[in-house]
Write a protein that holds these residues in place. Structure first.
Motif, PDB file in Angstrom:
ATOM      1  N   ALA A   2       0.811  -1.240   0.240  1.00  0.00           N
ATOM      2  CA  ALA A   2       0.081  -0.156  -0.049  1.00  0.00           C
ATOM      3  C   ALA A   2       0.860   1.281  -0.216  1.00  0.00           C
ATOM      4  CB  ALA A   2      -0.937  -0.006   1.327  1.00  0.00           C
ATOM      5  N   GLY A   3       2.270   1.251   0.575  1.00  0.00           N
ATOM      6  CA  GLY A   3       2.819   2.395   0.703  1.00  0.00           C
ATOM      7  C   GLY A   3       3.958   2.552  -0.280  1.00  0.00           C
ATOM      8  N   ALA A   4       4.351   1.520  -1.015  1.00  0.00           N
ATOM      9  CA  ALA A   4       5.178   1.421  -2.171  1.00  0.00           C
ATOM     10  C   ALA A   4       5.046   2.513  -3.269  1.00  0.00           C
ATOM     11  CB  ALA A   4       5.429   0.023  -2.722  1.00  0.00           C
ATOM     12  N   PRO A   5       6.036   3.125  -3.618  1.00  0.00           N
ATOM     13  CA  PRO A   5       5.807   4.160  -4.886  1.00  0.00           C
ATOM     14  C   PRO A   5       5.545   3.523  -5.977  1.00  0.00           C
ATOM     15  CG  PRO A   5       8.162   4.458  -3.757  1.00  0.00           C
ATOM     16  CD  PRO A   5       7.568   2.977  -2.959  1.00  0.00           C
ATOM     17  N   GLN A   6       4.711   4.192  -6.679  1.00  0.00           N
ATOM     18  CA  GLN A   6       4.372   3.526  -7.891  1.00  0.00           C
ATOM     19  C   GLN A   6       5.044   4.289  -9.236  1.00  0.00           C
ATOM     20  OE1 GLN A   6       1.973   1.054  -8.156  1.00  0.00           O
ATOM     21  NE2 GLN A   6       1.639   1.015  -5.820  1.00  0.00           N
ATOM     22  N   VAL A  31       7.956  11.105 -19.200  1.00  0.00           N
ATOM     23  CA  VAL A  31       9.008  10.943 -18.176  1.00  0.00           C
ATOM     24  C   VAL A  31       8.352   9.797 -17.491  1.00  0.00           C
ATOM     25  CG1 VAL A  31      10.438  13.017 -18.503  1.00  0.00           C
ATOM     26  CG2 VAL A  31       8.435  12.898 -16.792  1.00  0.00           C
ATOM     27  N   VAL A  32       9.170   9.138 -16.317  1.00  0.00           N
ATOM     28  CA  VAL A  32       8.547   8.133 -15.332  1.00  0.00           C
ATOM     29  C   VAL A  32       8.784   9.039 -14.117  1.00  0.00           C
ATOM     30  CG1 VAL A  32       8.625   6.164 -14.250  1.00  0.00           C
ATOM     31  CG2 VAL A  32       8.922   6.252 -16.838  1.00  0.00           C
ATOM     32  N   GLU A  33       7.616   9.101 -13.410  1.00  0.00           N
ATOM     33  CA  GLU A  33       7.676   9.862 -11.817  1.00  0.00           C
ATOM     34  C   GLU A  33       7.513   8.672 -11.071  1.00  0.00           C
ATOM     35  OE1 GLU A  33       5.128  12.973 -12.209  1.00  0.00           O
ATOM     36  OE2 GLU A  33       6.772  14.491 -13.221  1.00  0.00           O
ATOM     37  N   GLU A  34       7.793   8.915  -9.943  1.00  0.00           N
ATOM     38  CA  GLU A  34       7.524   7.971  -8.609  1.00  0.00           C
ATOM     39  C   GLU A  34       6.243   8.486  -8.221  1.00  0.00           C
ATOM     40  OE1 GLU A  34      10.428   6.284  -6.027  1.00  0.00           O
ATOM     41  OE2 GLU A  34      10.184   4.553  -7.693  1.00  0.00           O
ATOM     42  N   HIS A  35       5.311   7.998  -7.955  1.00  0.00           N
ATOM     43  CA  HIS A  35       4.001   8.506  -7.127  1.00  0.00           C
ATOM     44  C   HIS A  35       3.877   7.719  -6.035  1.00  0.00           C
ATOM     45  CE1 HIS A  35       0.001   9.760  -6.930  1.00  0.00           C
ATOM     46  NE2 HIS A  35      -0.428   8.557  -6.642  1.00  0.00           N
ATOM     47  N   ARG A  36       3.689   8.478  -4.788  1.00  0.00           N
ATOM     48  CA  ARG A  36       3.675   7.840  -3.534  1.00  0.00           C
ATOM     49  C   ARG A  36       1.890   7.729  -3.333  1.00  0.00           C
ATOM     50  NH1 ARG A  36       6.672   5.785  -0.126  1.00  0.00           N
ATOM     51  NH2 ARG A  36       8.694   6.194  -0.598  1.00  0.00           N
ATOM     52  N   PRO A  37       1.429   6.468  -3.138  1.00  0.00           N
ATOM     53  CA  PRO A  37      -0.005   6.543  -3.026  1.00  0.00           C
ATOM     54  C   PRO A  37      -0.640   7.031  -1.632  1.00  0.00           C
ATOM     55  CG  PRO A  37       0.986   4.158  -2.807  1.00  0.00           C
ATOM     56  CD  PRO A  37       1.972   5.321  -3.011  1.00  0.00           C
ATOM     57  N   GLU A  38      -1.594   8.019  -2.104  1.00  0.00           N
ATOM     58  CA  GLU A  38      -2.530   8.686  -0.794  1.00  0.00           C
ATOM     59  C   GLU A  38      -2.940   7.594  -0.094  1.00  0.00           C
ATOM     60  OE1 GLU A  38      -4.366  11.973  -2.689  1.00  0.00           O
ATOM     61  OE2 GLU A  38      -2.681  12.489  -3.919  1.00  0.00           O
ATOM     62  N   GLY A  39      -3.008   8.106   1.239  1.00  0.00           N
ATOM     63  CA  GLY A  39      -3.730   7.530   2.243  1.00  0.00           C
ATOM     64  C   GLY A  39      -3.171   5.975   2.712  1.00  0.00           C
ATOM     65  N   PRO A  74       0.409   6.403   7.902  1.00  0.00           N
ATOM     66  CA  PRO A  74       1.626   5.884   8.845  1.00  0.00           C
ATOM     67  C   PRO A  74       1.867   4.488   9.279  1.00  0.00           C
ATOM     68  CG  PRO A  74      -0.265   6.907  10.200  1.00  0.00           C
ATOM     69  CD  PRO A  74      -0.630   7.186   8.735  1.00  0.00           C
ATOM     70  N   LEU A  75       0.740   3.902   8.863  1.00  0.00           N
ATOM     71  CA  LEU A  75       0.966   2.317   9.032  1.00  0.00           C
ATOM     72  C   LEU A  75       2.033   1.682   8.196  1.00  0.00           C
ATOM     73  CD1 LEU A  75      -2.397   1.030  10.333  1.00  0.00           C
ATOM     74  CD2 LEU A  75      -0.650   1.815  11.582  1.00  0.00           C
ATOM     75  N   ALA A  76       1.815   2.358   6.854  1.00  0.00           N
ATOM     76  CA  ALA A  76       2.723   1.773   5.792  1.00  0.00           C
ATOM     77  C   ALA A  76       4.195   2.096   6.246  1.00  0.00           C
ATOM     78  CB  ALA A  76       2.185   2.452   4.569  1.00  0.00           C
ATOM     79  N   ALA A  77       4.541   3.387   6.771  1.00  0.00           N
ATOM     80  CA  ALA A  77       5.459   3.857   7.310  1.00  0.00           C
ATOM     81  C   ALA A  77       6.282   3.020   8.269  1.00  0.00           C
ATOM     82  CB  ALA A  77       5.435   5.192   7.651  1.00  0.00           C
ATOM     83  N   ILE A  78       5.454   2.583   9.176  1.00  0.00           N
ATOM     84  CA  ILE A  78       5.722   1.760  10.272  1.00  0.00           C
ATOM     85  C   ILE A  78       6.317   0.495   9.892  1.00  0.00           C
ATOM     86  CG2 ILE A  78       5.144   0.509  12.563  1.00  0.00           C
ATOM     87  CD1 ILE A  78       3.181   3.035  12.927  1.00  0.00           C
ATOM     88  N   ALA A  79       5.237  -0.232   8.819  1.00  0.00           N
ATOM     89  CA  ALA A  79       5.626  -1.507   8.199  1.00  0.00           C
ATOM     90  C   ALA A  79       7.104  -1.304   7.377  1.00  0.00           C
ATOM     91  CB  ALA A  79       4.281  -1.798   7.215  1.00  0.00           C
ATOM     92  N   ALA A  80       7.442  -0.336   6.857  1.00  0.00           N
ATOM     93  CA  ALA A  80       8.598  -0.254   6.072  1.00  0.00           C
ATOM     94  C   ALA A  80       9.683  -0.077   6.922  1.00  0.00           C
ATOM     95  CB  ALA A  80       8.456   1.232   5.394  1.00  0.00           C
ATOM     96  N   ASP A  81       9.507   0.606   8.128  1.00  0.00           N
ATOM     97  CA  ASP A  81      10.536   0.590   9.263  1.00  0.00           C
ATOM     98  C   ASP A  81      11.006  -0.953   9.531  1.00  0.00           C
ATOM     99  OD1 ASP A  81      12.136   2.005  11.067  1.00  0.00           O
ATOM    100  OD2 ASP A  81      10.879   1.202  12.437  1.00  0.00           O
ATOM    101  N   PHE A  82       9.886  -1.644   9.820  1.00  0.00           N
ATOM    102  CA  PHE A  82       9.976  -3.069  10.150  1.00  0.00           C
ATOM    103  C   PHE A  82      10.699  -3.924   9.325  1.00  0.00           C
ATOM    104  CE2 PHE A  82       8.960  -7.524  10.345  1.00  0.00           C
ATOM    105  CZ  PHE A  82       9.430  -7.895  11.399  1.00  0.00           C
ATOM    106  N   ALA A  83      10.312  -3.707   7.861  1.00  0.00           N
ATOM    107  CA  ALA A  83      10.945  -4.612   6.713  1.00  0.00           C
ATOM    108  C   ALA A  83      12.367  -4.177   6.781  1.00  0.00           C
ATOM    109  CB  ALA A  83      10.218  -4.055   5.573  1.00  0.00           C
TER     110      ALA A  83
END
Ligand SMILES: [Zn+2]
Length: 176
Positions: free
Chosen positions: A82-86, A97-105, A108-117
């Protein structure tokens, strides 16, 4: 707040202070203290509670080297997805051009999961510990070079233990 976001979430119900995730207000305060976006977080509180249980179990798995439950891995993976840049195509200055898009919404839980990973891939199991104070429920990752930390914090539990052993010694002396 400690050194890692995900460990801070595991520690969000300290015995001495109560459960920050028990109310929307407490959850907002926790998010702000963690430096995360508290906007629109009310709806996420049930998922935050579930993630905390998952991360507490994963803490034990990392600490003991045992195999995590597939459902716990899945919960973290869902949040990572859910938090991965698309990658997104966009027209800029007359070219595609290709741009990285961070999914909205993702929030914080995605950020916490990324920190754990990020943590899970390179931790030292022996440095994952429970606070040595038996009345304290907190866990920590010992980042001290000699790896001999025993307390969640010196201020909260270390000093209390020192005072207690000093008192025990003092009473032993006076009784003796
Ligand atoms: Zn403690």
């Amino acid at each position: 707040m400690g050194s890692r976001l995900w460990i801070d979430l595991v520690n969000s119900a300290p015995a001495a202070l109560g459960d920050f995730l028990a109310t929307d207000d407490g959850w907002h305060r926790w998010l702000r203290a963690a430096g995360l976006d508290a906007g629109a977080a009310d709806a996420m509180r049930p998922q935050a509670l579930a993630l905390r249980e998952t991360l507490a179990r994963l803490f034990e798995c990392l600490r003991t080297g045992s195999k995590p439950k597939p459902a716990d891995i899945e919960r973290v993976n869902d949040l990572l997805a859910a938090g991965a840049p698309q990658p997104r195509l966009a027209w800029r200055g007359g070219a595609l051009v290709v741009e990285e898009h961070r999914p909205e919404g993702a929030g914080p839980l995605a950020a916490i999961a990324a920190d754990f990973a990020d943590f899970a891939a390179r931790h030292e199991p022996a440095r994952l510990r429970h606070c040595a104070n038996p009345e304290c429920s907190l866990v920590f990752y010992d980042t001290a070079r000699n790896g001999t930390r025993r307390w969640c914090s010196m201020a909260a539990c270390g000093n209390r233990s020192k005072v207690r052993s000093h008192r025990l010694r003092a009473s032993a002396v006076s009784e003796g």
